[in-house]
Design an enzyme around this catalytic site. Structure first.
Site, PDB file in Angstrom:
ATOM      1  CG  ASP A 157     -28.016  77.220 113.069  1.00  0.00           C
ATOM      2  OD1 ASP A 157     -27.137  77.285 113.820  1.00  0.00           O
ATOM      3  OD2 ASP A 157     -27.933  78.127 112.034  1.00  0.00           O
ATOM      4  NE  ARG A 170     -28.831  75.040 105.551  1.00  0.00           N
ATOM      5  CZ  ARG A 170     -27.678  75.445 106.997  1.00  0.00           C
ATOM      6  NH1 ARG A 170     -26.913  76.884 106.522  1.00  0.00           N
ATOM      7  NH2 ARG A 170     -27.057  74.234 107.100  1.00  0.00           N
ATOM      8  CG  ASN A 203     -24.709  76.817 117.032  1.00  0.00           C
ATOM      9  OD1 ASN A 203     -24.492  76.787 115.973  1.00  0.00           O
ATOM     10  ND2 ASN A 203     -22.718  75.906 117.105  1.00  0.00           N
ATOM     11  CE  LYS A 204     -22.835  73.559 110.824  1.00  0.00           C
ATOM     12  NZ  LYS A 204     -23.778  73.403 110.078  1.00  0.00           N
ATOM     13  CD  GLN A 229     -19.594  74.550 108.324  1.00  0.00           C
ATOM     14  OE1 GLN A 229     -19.329  74.296 109.126  1.00  0.00           O
ATOM     15  NE2 GLN A 229     -21.213  74.502 108.757  1.00  0.00           N
ATOM     16  NE  ARG A 256     -20.985  79.070 107.938  1.00  0.00           N
ATOM     17  CZ  ARG A 256     -20.481  79.592 108.805  1.00  0.00           C
ATOM     18  NH1 ARG A 256     -20.129  80.651 108.158  1.00  0.00           N
ATOM     19  NH2 ARG A 256     -21.242  79.531 110.059  1.00  0.00           N
ATOM     20  N   GLY A 257     -24.664  80.475 107.862  1.00  0.00           N
ATOM     21  CA  GLY A 257     -24.838  81.223 109.353  1.00  0.00           C
ATOM     22  C   GLY A 257     -25.842  82.060 109.957  1.00  0.00           C
ATOM     23  CB  ALA A 258     -28.599  81.598 112.552  1.00  0.00           C
TER      24      ALA A 258
END
Ligand SMILES: CSC[C@@H](O)[C@@H](O)C(=O)COP(=O)(O)O
Length: 354
Positions: free
Chosen positions: A245, A87, A255-256, A204, A45-47
């Site tokens: 993201d 995603r 973003n998150k 996260q 995960r994570g862009a």
């Protein structure tokens, strides 16, 4: 440094982030469908890491191809579509598959499949290695901007920084984007303490950022997502920096989930809020944040906490995985090319096209 992902001899290896920090489980696969599942389930995960993983996932799919050259275009189109469907929000995924597609478009006609696949493998490695280099450059630009913005404060004391989600090695391949800025700023004596918000529902910040900071020996404290306002009110935070993201042409940033609330709080308390992200996260085909597809994830991510049921199975849930912070709340967008401040439409177009 942790190897969050690697690709060797046709095998994709990743650290399954769902089990961190309690268990370090590495998984190896040659099956592209398993790699897609790893992206969907946030095992990776994570862009930027999603982008690099997408490049390798395309390679797994290509390596599995057994047909002749005539059958490859349809197979490849389907493969890219499957990876793209994993995603929706992090544009780095589409950046990576686009890069693979560009190699295909430029070489399919004249190359043998073997020669084409070799060039595509090189591109997959390049996507990954570029993101590692980008992190170092982002960190340098970020620290310069902080030294500028906090020149007076830094004469007398160090800074306390808020960050959200995980933007470190686990999310980016290299030292990280926002966490890379924090790491370098700490090394240069600018940082007193990092405040990391937990990032419900998948934690996260609490699980991954805390793990990375502990590993580096950087002083930190974890907070619940809703605590940032009181810490700002009490002078316990000087600035915030997060990753992204997808950033649209006007600086609006997905973003998150929870990032937007932190940015509003920062604005209210007069604190600068920065975004640190590679150019691969900027999507200037979109003029503003309302166009960004926001992933909605399974309701059980909220109703359960890591497998333990905490709400009734029928509790109605809205589970957006990301939110969009308007560019107007963002003091600067720190990229590997430069830290863009001021007019985002101009500055982001410059870093994307320059
Ligand atoms: C440098 S990573 C930037 C973002 O991708 C990160 O902040 C984030 O929102 C990650 O979300 P995730 O759902 O864990 O993939």
């Amino acid at each position: 440094m942790i190897d969050a992902i690697s690709f060797k001899n046709g095998t994709f290896r990743y650290l399954d982030q769902r089990y961190l920090p309690l268990k370090e489980i590495y998984v190896e696969t040659q099956n592209y469908l398993e790699a897609i599942e790893a992206i969907k389930t946030l095992a990776v995960r994570g862009a930027p890491l999603i982008g690099a993983s997408a490049g390798y996932t395309v390679m797994l799919g290509i390596n599995a191809y057994k047909g002749d050259k005539a059958g490859f275009p349809a197979y490849f189109a389907n493969l890219v579509a499957e990876v793209n469907a994993s995603r929706p929000t992090a544009v780095n995924l589409f950046f990576a598959t686009r890069k693979m597609q560009d190699v295909y478009d430029a070489n399919f006609e004249n190359d043998s499949l073997e020669a084409l696949f070799a060039k595509m493998t090189d591109m997959a490695y390049k996507i990954h290695n570029d993101e590692i280099d980008n992190c170092d450059k982002i960190a340098r630009h970020g620290v310069e901007l902080l030294k500028q913005d906090f020149a007076d404060v830094l004469k007398t004391r160090k800074l306390n920084v808020l960050t959200h989600c995980n933007t470190g090695t686990l999310a980016c391949c290299g030292i990280g984007t926002a966490l890379g800025v924090i790491r370098l700023a700490y090394q240069e004596g600018l940082i007193e303490r990092v405040i990391t918000s937990e990032s419900r529902p998948l934690l996260q910040g609490l699980r991954l950022t805390a793990w990375e900071l502990e590993h580096d020996g950087i002083p930190f404290a974890s907070i619940s997502d809703s605590s940032s306002a009181i810490l700002m009110q009490r002078g316990m935070i000087d600035f915030a920096v997060t990753g992204a993201d997808r950033i649209t042409a006007n600086g609006d940033t997905a973003n998150k989930i929870g990032t937007y609330a932190h940015a509003i709080s920062a604005k209210y308390h007069g604190l600068p809020f920065y975004i640190a992200a590679p150019v691969s996260t900027i999507d200037i085909t979109m003029s503003e944040g309302s166009q960004i597809p926001i992933e909605e994830r399974d309701a059980d991510e909220l109703r359960k906490i890591f497998g333990t049921q905490v709400a009734t199975p029928t509790t109605p849930v809205v589970n957006f995985a990301f939110d969009v912070t308007p560019g107007t709340l963002i003091r600067g967008i720190i990229t590997e090319k430069e830290a863009v401040v001021g007019n985002y439409n101009e500055g982001l177009a410059r870093v994307v096209n320059g």
